[in-house]
Design a protein around this motif. Structure first.
Motif, PDB file in Angstrom:
ATOM      1  N   THR A 324      45.430  40.760   9.490  1.00 31.12           N
ATOM      2  CA  THR A 324      46.687  40.280  10.261  1.00 31.12           C
ATOM      3  C   THR A 324      47.530  41.607  10.328  1.00 31.12           C
ATOM      4  O   THR A 324      48.095  41.903   8.894  1.00 31.12           O
ATOM      5  N   GLY A 325      48.129  41.992  11.220  1.00 26.92           N
ATOM      6  CA  GLY A 325      49.269  43.022  11.382  1.00 26.92           C
ATOM      7  C   GLY A 325      48.520  44.329  11.508  1.00 26.92           C
ATOM      8  O   GLY A 325      49.360  45.471  11.400  1.00 26.92           O
ATOM      9  N   THR A 326      47.199  44.409  11.869  1.00 24.39           N
ATOM     10  CA  THR A 326      46.679  45.621  12.293  1.00 24.39           C
ATOM     11  C   THR A 326      47.278  46.402  13.164  1.00 24.39           C
ATOM     12  O   THR A 326      47.567  47.674  13.117  1.00 24.39           O
ATOM     13  N   SER A 327      48.048  45.930  14.223  1.00 25.33           N
ATOM     14  CA  SER A 327      48.945  46.286  15.290  1.00 25.33           C
ATOM     15  C   SER A 327      49.835  45.053  15.699  1.00 25.33           C
ATOM     16  O   SER A 327      49.586  43.999  15.400  1.00 25.33           O
ATOM     17  N   ILE A 328      51.023  45.512  15.929  1.00 26.55           N
ATOM     18  CA  ILE A 328      52.277  44.748  16.338  1.00 26.55           C
ATOM     19  C   ILE A 328      52.769  45.236  17.562  1.00 26.55           C
ATOM     20  O   ILE A 328      52.910  46.573  17.489  1.00 26.55           O
ATOM     21  N   HIS A 329      53.100  44.285  18.526  1.00 23.42           N
ATOM     22  CA  HIS A 329      54.034  44.710  19.648  1.00 23.42           C
ATOM     23  C   HIS A 329      55.051  43.602  19.710  1.00 23.42           C
ATOM     24  O   HIS A 329      54.991  42.539  19.767  1.00 23.42           O
ATOM     25  N   GLY A 330      56.435  44.165  19.718  1.00 27.40           N
ATOM     26  CA  GLY A 330      57.366  43.320  20.040  1.00 27.40           C
ATOM     27  C   GLY A 330      58.028  43.281  21.745  1.00 27.40           C
ATOM     28  O   GLY A 330      57.932  44.482  22.059  1.00 27.40           O
ATOM     29  N   ASP A 331      58.238  42.401  22.098  1.00 23.51           N
ATOM     30  CA  ASP A 331      58.481  42.242  23.678  1.00 23.51           C
ATOM     31  C   ASP A 331      59.962  41.970  23.850  1.00 23.51           C
ATOM     32  O   ASP A 331      60.836  42.008  22.864  1.00 23.51           O
ATOM     33  N   SER A 332      60.405  42.128  25.057  1.00 18.41           N
ATOM     34  CA  SER A 332      61.760  42.267  25.483  1.00 18.41           C
ATOM     35  C   SER A 332      62.420  40.761  25.079  1.00 18.41           C
ATOM     36  O   SER A 332      63.684  40.916  25.255  1.00 18.41           O
ATOM     37  N   ASP A 333      61.699  39.727  24.870  1.00 18.76           N
ATOM     38  CA  ASP A 333      62.503  38.645  24.853  1.00 18.76           C
ATOM     39  C   ASP A 333      62.246  38.192  23.203  1.00 18.76           C
ATOM     40  O   ASP A 333      62.749  37.098  22.804  1.00 18.76           O
ATOM     41  N   GLY A 334      62.177  39.149  22.546  1.00 17.98           N
ATOM     42  CA  GLY A 334      62.194  38.973  20.863  1.00 17.98           C
ATOM     43  C   GLY A 334      60.997  38.247  20.310  1.00 17.98           C
ATOM     44  O   GLY A 334      61.026  37.951  19.277  1.00 17.98           O
ATOM     45  N   GLY A 335      59.877  38.338  21.224  1.00 13.47           N
ATOM     46  CA  GLY A 335      58.750  37.894  20.608  1.00 13.47           C
ATOM     47  C   GLY A 335      57.568  38.926  19.704  1.00 13.47           C
ATOM     48  O   GLY A 335      57.894  40.104  20.051  1.00 13.47           O
ATOM     49  N   LEU A 336      56.695  38.611  19.207  1.00 16.34           N
ATOM     50  CA  LEU A 336      55.872  39.496  18.489  1.00 16.34           C
ATOM     51  C   LEU A 336      54.586  39.225  18.844  1.00 16.34           C
ATOM     52  O   LEU A 336      54.232  37.779  18.915  1.00 16.34           O
TER      53      LEU A 336
END
Length: 408
Positions: A324-336
């Motif tokens: 878990t956490g190998t890759s992370i993307h944060g979106d413009s709505d504050g989501g992960l």
């Protein structure tokens, strides 16, 4: 929340994939245990309860989904960049209406037009709308970043990074080429870090353990070593962590994450074994929060912005051994959007957490986990409105395939 909130009310179905909604999750303030220690370890439960720095630890394992998939499918399209290829594409990126992916093994960047993807959802493959080819062994596409109509592509095998504007069809049309030692461009980002209204470029060099910061204007042939050299040569992320309206830069390094504040470029250090980072305003307070993926711990630590606190405010714990956490993307709505590719029984999972919920990332309607197929793992997760309907769609990488999971 806008599009993400709407899209998370739908059901998601993909062949051989199961979707589960984790509408509730157990929350505890116990330590991570063993080697997964926090600053609160050693305190009694009563002391931890009174210590405002002791973060919430939330389990996000996908072993027991609460709700199975139902009969309403989501549109999907699988894009295979090279027929019968085992080459694994990297770094999904949404750029001026096109979904881009890098193929550093062959020094290529390919793109597909979002409208064409949506219009040909029943087709097994979609012709590319962009195809950039670099020199052999320069690993073009190992990293990419975009701001508006400007695209930066890293090629760490040669130490070059190429800056292009929308509409370019070859690297010869680059408006700037940033030259550095071999390894430069292993990660790249664009942002205005000095507040002068011009784009600046950040390029990490994993070989040297450095990040080069080149201030704009970015034009012509530029030597990255003539700019500012910062400590840290791992993953990069850009956001406004201190909430002052200027963009800040974060980079991973051995044993920690360094956050450089825009304008002054003073830094704050976080002790962590994290290797992936992303900014997103997860609690909706107007300051970007920093998410740090620690796949060796199967965890993601979240540091709320504005507080400039180097202790995590929340920890998301995945299944043991899941990565878990190998890759992370944060979106413009504050989501992960968090990948956990090593969960063997389901071939990896992607966790999606709705942002802007007052800090309650987990245990709210709209949090879900997409399960793999038991054969090939999801290696990354990304969010973009591919079909232009106002809702965020999910892009996942799995082996040589890129899949778009459309929402309605």
């Amino acid at each position: 929340m806008h599009g993400l909130e709407v899209s998370l009310r739908t059901s998601f179905v993909i062949t051989l994939l199961a979707l589960s909604f984790t509408a509730t999750a157990a929350t505890t303030q116990e330590s991570k245990g063993d080697e997964k220690t926090t600053h609160c370890d050693g305190l009694t439960p009563e002391q931890r309860e009174k210590d405002v720095n002791c973060q919430t630890v939330t389990k996000i394992g996908a072993a027991k989904p609460t709700i199975a998939r139902d009969a309403n499918p989501v549109q999907t399209i699988v894009v295979t960049p090279i027929e019968d290829s085992e080459i694994e594409p990297m770094n999904p990126l949404w750029f001026t209406g096109n979904l881009l992916r890098g193929l550093p093994e062959t020094s290529e960047v390919m793109g597909w037009n979002g409208s064409e993807l949506a219009a040909t959802v029943e087709e097994p493959t979609v012709p590319e709308s962009l195809h950039l080819v670099g020199e052999p062994d320069e690993r073009l596409g190992a990293s990419m970043a975009a701001v508006d109509a400007t695209l930066l592509i890293g090629a760490p095998g040669s130490g070059r990074s190429y800056l292009l504007e929308a509409g370019a069809t070859s690297l010869e049309e680059a408006i700037a080429v940033l030259h550095g030692p071999v390894g430069s461009g292993s990660a790249v980002e664009l942002g205005d870090f000095d507040g002068d209204g011009q784009l600046d470029a950040a390029l990490s060099n994993s070989d040297a353990g450095l990040t080069y910061l080149v201030f704009g204007p970015l034009d012509g042939n530029l030597d990255v070593e003539s700019g500012v050299m910062l400590e840290g040569g791992g993953d990069l992320a850009v956001g406004d962590w201190d909430g002052d309206g200027m963009q800040d830069l974060a980079t991973t390094m051995a044993g920690g994450v360094e956050i450089y504040l825009g304008g002054s470029m003073t830094s704050a250090h976080i002790d962590t074994e994290g290797t992936s980072i992303a900014f997103a305003d997860t609690n909706g307070d107007g300051a970007d929060d920093l998410a740090v993926g620690i796949p060796s711990w199967d965890a993601v630590d979240i540091y709320f912005g504005g507080e400039l606190d180097t202790y995590p405010d929340q920890t998301l714990m995945g299944d043991p051994g899941s990565g878990t956490g190998t890759s992370i993307h944060g979106d413009s709505d504050g989501g992960l959007w968090i990948s956990a590719p090593n969960l063997e029984e389901v071939g990896g999972v992607t966790h999606v957490f709705a942002g802007g919920m007052g800090g309650a990332l987990v245990g709210v309607e709209g949090t879900f986990t997409l399960l793999g197929d038991g054969e090939t793992a999801f290696t990354d997760a990304y969010a973009a409105d591919i079909d232009g309907n106002g809702t965020l769609d999910m892009v996942t990488g799995r082996g040589a395939e890129t899949t778009v999971h459309y929402s309605f």
